[in-house]
Design a protein around this motif. Structure first.
Motif, PDB file in Angstrom:
ATOM      1  N   LYS A 288       0.857  -1.186   0.000  1.00  0.00           N
ATOM      2  CA  LYS A 288       0.000   0.000   0.000  1.00  0.00           C
ATOM      3  C   LYS A 288       0.894   1.238   0.000  1.00  0.00           C
ATOM      4  O   LYS A 288       1.773   1.364   0.847  1.00  0.00           O
ATOM      5  N   VAL A 289       0.627   2.139  -0.945  1.00  0.00           N
ATOM      6  CA  VAL A 289       1.442   3.345  -1.073  1.00  0.00           C
ATOM      7  C   VAL A 289       0.541   4.568  -1.055  1.00  0.00           C
ATOM      8  O   VAL A 289      -0.466   4.622  -1.759  1.00  0.00           O
ATOM      9  N   ILE A 290       0.925   5.531  -0.241  1.00  0.00           N
ATOM     10  CA  ILE A 290       0.222   6.809  -0.182  1.00  0.00           C
ATOM     11  C   ILE A 290       1.229   7.914  -0.465  1.00  0.00           C
ATOM     12  O   ILE A 290       2.340   7.912   0.079  1.00  0.00           O
ATOM     13  N   ILE A 291       0.842   8.847  -1.320  1.00  0.00           N
ATOM     14  CA  ILE A 291       1.669  10.006  -1.625  1.00  0.00           C
ATOM     15  C   ILE A 291       0.928  11.266  -1.193  1.00  0.00           C
ATOM     16  O   ILE A 291      -0.256  11.426  -1.476  1.00  0.00           O
ATOM     17  N   ILE A 292       1.648  12.133  -0.492  1.00  0.00           N
ATOM     18  CA  ILE A 292       1.086  13.406  -0.051  1.00  0.00           C
ATOM     19  C   ILE A 292       2.035  14.533  -0.450  1.00  0.00           C
ATOM     20  O   ILE A 292       3.205  14.310  -0.742  1.00  0.00           O
TER      21      ILE A 292
END
Length: 213
Positions: free
Chosen positions: A106-110
């Protein structure tokens, strides 16, 4: 912050705070140094907040400066990577691809310009990815402050008018055409334009902003 083999990765997109090179739309109001100082404060606020996310690899993907300067600024206990060349869409897609190729699930970019983004919201985003293919954090300016995926979906990053109020709408349209299952987080405000400054009440900024009336 991390364990020996995290399956979640949080990527923060930012820029080394060099005067004249960052928050350029705010330079007419804050000046070059003031805009850079604001960017520095915003990034530090976001990094401090997300460090509370557990069992997650945190990476800072940067432009400008170098790894030594970034580590001296934000600390040695984070992973730093230079952003690739290309428009924002290509850079985001490359960051997702690299993380998935490294075994992340799972990858989240902010970004680094949303001071009200908290570790709780990040945790909610990772949880939402268990049941959804795409997670979006809408921004009040028509973009998004967060995007999360479980696999690379390159179509989400092509044909987007980056830096405009159409980013979220265009992304959602692509997701609908692909029949993706999407989760939406609470709407937050980015700090990009002079009119956004009234939303940022951190007292450290007061001396930089001054009287905007």
């Amino acid at each position: 912050m991390t364990n020996n083999n995290p399956k979640n990765c949080l990527i923060i997109f930012t820029r080394y705070p060099e005067a004249g090179q960052t928050k350029t739309r705010l330079i007419p109001v804050l000046g070059a140094e003031g805009a850079a100082n604001l960017h520095r404060q915003l990034t530090e606020t976001v990094v401090t907040g997300v460090k509370q996310v557990s069992n997650t690899l945190i990476e800072v993907h940067f432009t400008g400066g170098n790894q030594q300067l970034m580590a001296a600024w934000l600390g040695e206990n984070l992973s730093y990577k230079q952003q690739t060349e290309g428009d924002l869409g290509k850079r985001i897609a490359t960051a997702f691809a690299t993380a998935f190729n490294n075994g992340i699930e799972k990858v989240i970019i902010i970004g680094s310009d949303c001071p009200t983004l908290t570790s709780q919201i990040i945790t909610e985003a990772f949880a939402a990815l268990s049941q959804n293919e795409l997670v979006l954090g809408p921004a009040t300016d028509g973009g998004y402050y967060l995007i999360g995926l479980k696999r690379l979906i390159p179509e989400l990053f092509t044909g987007i008018n980056w830096g405009t109020s159409e980013v979220l709408q265009q992304t959602v349209k692509i997701a609908e055409n692909l029949k993706l299952v999407v989760a939406y987080l609470t709407t937050l405000s980015d700090i990009d334009r002079p009119e956004d400054l009234v939303k940022y009440t951190d007292p450290r900024l007061l001396e930089e902003v001054g009287d905007l009336d």
